[in-house]
Design a protein around this motif. Structure first.
Motif, PDB file in Angstrom:
ATOM      1  N   GLN A 103      89.389  -4.249  37.371  1.00 32.62           N
ATOM      2  CA  GLN A 103      88.013  -3.766  37.383  1.00 32.62           C
ATOM      3  C   GLN A 103      87.650  -3.171  38.731  1.00 32.62           C
ATOM      4  O   GLN A 103      86.975  -2.132  38.821  1.00 32.62           O
ATOM      5  N   SER A 112      80.497  -1.520  30.266  1.00 31.10           N
ATOM      6  CA  SER A 112      80.117  -2.918  30.056  1.00 31.10           C
ATOM      7  C   SER A 112      81.137  -3.879  30.640  1.00 31.10           C
ATOM      8  O   SER A 112      80.784  -4.855  31.297  1.00 31.10           O
ATOM      9  N   ASP A 113      82.439  -3.625  30.421  1.00 27.74           N
ATOM     10  CA  ASP A 113      83.476  -4.499  30.995  1.00 27.74           C
ATOM     11  C   ASP A 113      84.830  -3.800  30.935  1.00 27.74           C
ATOM     12  O   ASP A 113      84.996  -2.782  30.256  1.00 27.74           O
ATOM     13  N   SER A 115      88.875  -4.955  30.248  1.00 22.44           N
ATOM     14  CA  SER A 115      89.708  -6.061  29.771  1.00 22.44           C
ATOM     15  C   SER A 115      91.185  -5.723  29.948  1.00 22.44           C
ATOM     16  O   SER A 115      91.578  -4.559  29.924  1.00 22.44           O
TER      17      SER A 115
END
Length: 894
Positions: free
Chosen positions: A31, A49-50, A52
């Protein structure tokens, strides 16, 4: 053996645990890497948002995904979304994740993008929203670039369920690619590579308001050589489809500093005319299975040159077909003798020099031959158009020869022989001297039916003549239901209306023997209201594009239960407003004149009208017109003639009916030779039962005039006077459109109508003034028109009569007493002035006695005497009037 299995199982379990746990350790690092890359390279607002990381999903590679990825622009496109993607995912080998800073960049093996929307814009100043890459702080030399060359290897990539928009405001061009699915695979690590791609999407393309492609299906399977050193991309083996038309490409596209160098040729590999039908979207052409065709169809082209800010590649595209035909298996007619010869060309490399030359476009259905040709030049600026039409077309054969989806069947014969030449600026500005048009067109036996119409419309004849300045409507004859229409006139800018966003201007004369409004309404509309023309939630709008004047003349117009004869007048439609001028008609045995307007400029339509009625039959008009019923509901009982002028304004509801709560205005009414219908209703009966001395059927209503004002659902009636023999009647008050009543009627009754008791009482007073006494009797009318209430109020009548009788008697006695006092005083003055004080007192008492006698009692009792006298008279009046009105005195006074 068991020990080996245990060790093996334990090892596998450990590896699985590590594969699950390690991504959580590295997820923060990934990230951070993504954020660092974005901050270093992008000049825009980026959100997601994210991020993974998974080792199991694409094992033995690591799978990284970025969710809900959005890029929004800074100025001058602040707030615009450049890119939005549900998911962006890529794979790398697991060892790449363990590289430290300073080592070679991480090598990405594959990329996939899901549900992305990319919108590229160029504004009128030439600024682009996709130029968001940050400039490098230091420039590298070519030698440094070579020594640090980056081996970027992607095995495959994919874009699924995505869309792409390109908007160029300066050239008024827009391209939309929807339902985009694209995959590519190859090796990109060397200076030259090979890319194998598959693409399918729907494409729309619009330029300067003209839609050239509309959700056309595009498919391309291409093998492309990538010369990364020279930025050159060569098509090797490829085949594309536009809808179902196969196209083969050859050539290359090379990226240059100033744009792109393009050298492409294309053609359709098959010459069957079915390929032409395949070019048309299946929504319009239907299934081609079983379609019989003859003749050929070819399309080929060359695109060559530099595409830059100043130039475009030159191109030469040819579309041709000769003596072709087609017939659908389920349709009875065929289209024959199809000849197409069209060229789309640019020989200079400047966009303005592009032109379309439709040398021939001919076809034949049965014995009807239709021929046409056209040329279009200067497409991007002031477009120049030349066109020729010559032919006959039976409209009924269109759906019999081609699977066009029509909501309603067409019938009729269209004939046209037209020549026109114009430029678009002349059309838009009505520069008629630059519009060269001539020819004729006609339509006969045309029948059009729709569920939105109560009856089909049958146009038996429509004949038009075209010239440079206008189109003349020579004849127009039509019928729908029982209504007939005959019209003629001129249309000033038919081409401007058809080809650009301009008003349709014209002047027409409309004649009809019978015009029934119900013939133009659907059954559902007439079931709810007389003039509903819209669906629920919508309001009827007068078209903003209309600017026309209609002179109407109809022998008979039937609207609901009204029958108007000899209707004449002018209707002006302009700027979403319909204005009636000098509209006259005969109705209700009289004459009606109307002027006013209806406007739909605002969300709520409004109206304003002036109505003049002369010599109307009162009974007929008030029974037939709801408006008059609301203004004066009692008038429907009257027999005779009426003159009235009504000014009213208000708003219309969504069904185009007046909203009574908003209606305001005034009315002046004059009754001529009028009396009351013998079939009296509840209100008249109530009045007669309460006021016995009036025979309402004999009221004198001749020349009655009154003024009404109405607003907020209430009608206010100014006081007006009636006459019954020698009884004067004054009426005033108000009523609601809901038929509620609030009126006062004051009857000024002469004393002779009040019976023998009052007559005897007055006869005792020897005075001419007493004989002319009138008594005001008030009738308060309330309730509703269907259930009225009438209450009589004698308070004013009793008080008035009492005061008049007392005043007359008092004046009579005062005049008599005045003479006696004068004599008495004269005698006192001429007598002995030396009398004693007691004598003076006696004389004074004598005067008091005389005055007391004059006032009906002794002077010391004047107030009580006056009260007693008034009370006696008042009670007498109460008894008389109470008996006269057939009520007991006690109840009447209450």
């Amino acid at each position: 053996m068991k020990k080996v299995l245990k060790i093996t199982g334990f090892t596998i379990l450990t590896i699985l645990i590590l594969l699950i746990v390690i991504p959580f350790v590295f997820q923060g690092k990934i990230q951070g890497m993504v954020k660092q890359f974005i901050n270093e390279n992008v000049n825009a607002n980026v959100e997601f948002s994210d991020v993974s990381l998974s080792f199991l999903r694409r094992f033995p590679e690591a799978h990284v995904s970025i969710n809900d990825f959005v890029i929004t622009n800074f100025e001058p496109f602040k707030g615009d979304t450049l890119v939005a993607a549900k998911t962006i995912a890529f794979t790398v080998s697991i060892p790449e994740l363990f590289k430290t800073a300073g080592e070679d960049p991480i090598v990405i093996n594959s990329i996939s993008i899901d549900e992305a929307l990319v919108t590229l814009k160029t504004n009128t100043e030439g600024q682009t929203n996709y130029d968001i890459a940050k400039a490098s702080e230091t420039e590298t030399t070519s030698s440094e670039t070579e020594s640090s060359s980056f081996a970027f290897s992607i095995d495959n990539y994919s874009i699924e369920n995505s869309a792409f928009n390109y908007i160029d405001e300066s050239s008024k061009m827009m391209m939309q690619i929807s339902e985009l699915n694209h995959t590519g695979s190859g090796t990109f690590s060397g200076a030259t590579s090979e890319l194998d791609t598959e693409t399918d999407a729907n494409v729309s393309f619009t330029m300067d308001g003209t839609n050239y492609l509309n959700h056309n299906a595009i498919k391309l399977d291409a093998l492309i050589d990538l010369d990364l050193t020279n930025s050159k991309y060569t098509f090797k083996e490829n085949k594309g489809y536009i809808n179902k038309l196969p196209i083969e490409f050859n050539g290359f596209v090379q990226l240059l500093d100033e744009g792109q160098n393009i050298d492409l040729t294309f053609k359709n590999p098959e010459s069957d005319f079915k390929n032409f039908l395949a070019l048309i979207p299946e929504t319009y052409s239907g299934s081609l299975d079983g379609v019989q065709t003859s003749g050929d169809f070819t399309i080929n082209g060359i695109v060559k040159g530099v595409n830059s800010d100043k130039t475009i590649p030159t191109f030469d595209i040819n579309i041709a077909s000769n003596n072709a035909s087609f017939k659908y298996p389920d349709l009875p007619k065929s289209v024959k003798n199809i000849v197409i010869n069209t060229t789309i060309k640019n020989t200079t490399g400047f966009l303005d020099d592009t032109f379309v030359d439709i040398k021939t476009l001919n076809f034949k259905i049965d014995d009807d031959v239709f021929k046409s040709s056209a040329s279009i030049k200067n497409i991007t600026k002031n477009m120049l158009v030349k066109a020729n039409l010559d032919g006959v077309l039976n409209l009924a054969n269109i759906s019999k020869a081609y699977p066009v989806k029509l909501e309603n069947e067409l019938t009729g014969i269209l004939k046209a022989k037209l020549n026109t030449a114009f430029d678009m600026n002349a059309i838009e500005t009505n520069a008629f001297e630059r519009i060269k048009s001539s020819g004729t067109a006609s339509l006969s036996n045309f029948v059009y039916a729709s569920e939105d119409m109560a009856n089909p419309i049958n146009i038996s004849e429509a004949d038009l003549t075209f010239n440079s300045q206008s189109v003349t409507l020579n004849h127009f004859k039509a019928k729908t239901g029982e209504s007939d229409i005959n019209a003629s006139g001129t249309i000033n800018n038919l081409l401007g209306f058809v080809l650009s966003d301009t008003e349709l201007k014209g002047n027409f004369d409309l004649n009809s023997n019978l015009f029934k409004m119900s013939d133009f309404m659907t059954e559902s509309e007439t079931a709810t209201t007389d003039n509903k023309t819209t669906t629920d939630g919508e309001s009827l709008k007068i078209p903003a594009f209309l600017d026309c004047t209609i002179n109407a003349n109809a022998k008979t117009v039937i609207y609901d239960n009204l029958k108007l004869t000899d209707v004449k007048g002018k209707l002006l439609i302009k700027d979403q407003q319909a204005t009636l001028s000098n509209v006259t008609s005969s109705i209700f045995d009289g004459a009606l004149s109307i002027s006013g307007d209806v406007s739909t400029k605002t969300e709520t339509p409004t109206f304003s009208f002036n109505l003049d009625a002369n010599n109307f039959d009162i009974s007929k008009s008030f029974q037939g017109l709801e408006l008059l019923q609301n203004l004066a509901p009692i008038a429907k009982l009257l027999q005779g003639k009426l003159n009235t002028n009504i000014n009213l304004a208000g708003s219309l509801d969504k069904e185009f009916a007046p909203n009574l709560s908003t209606v305001s205005g005034n009315a002046l009414a004059e009754l001529l030779t009028t009396n009351i219908d013998e079939n009296k209703d509840g209100l008249i009966s109530k009045l007669e039962s309460s006021i016995s001395f009036i025979d309402f059927s004999k009221l004198d209503l001749k020349d009655l005039k009154t003024k009404l004002e109405f607003a907020n659902g209430q009608v206010s009636v100014k006081p007006f006077d009636l006459k019954y023999k020698d009884i004067a009647i004054t009426v005033s008050g108000s009523h609601g459109f809901d038929k509620t009543l609030n009126y006062n009627a004051v009857f000024n009754v002469p004393a002779k109508y009040l019976g023998s008791e009052v007559t005897q009482l007055i006869s005792k007073i020897d005075s001419d003034e007493a004989k002319n006494i009138t008594i005001p009797v008030t009738a308060n009318i309330g309730g509703s028109y269907t259930s009225p209430t009438v209450k009589t109020d004698l308070t004013n009548g009793v008080t008035n009569l009492t005061k008049q009788l007392v005043e007359i008697e008092k004046q009579k006695l005062l005049n008599k007493g005045k003479d006696q006092v004068t004599d008495l005083i004269g005698g006192i003055i001429s007598g002995n002035k030396t009398k004693t004080d007691s004598t003076k007192t006696e004389q004074t008492n004598a005067v008091k006695d005389v005055l007391g006698g004059i006032l009906g009692n002794k002077t010391t009792q004047t107030d009580s005497t006056k009260t007693t006298s008034n009370t006696t008279t008042t009670n007498a009046v109460k008894n008389v009037l109470g008996g006269l009105l057939k009520k007991k005195t006690k109840d009447t006074i209450k």
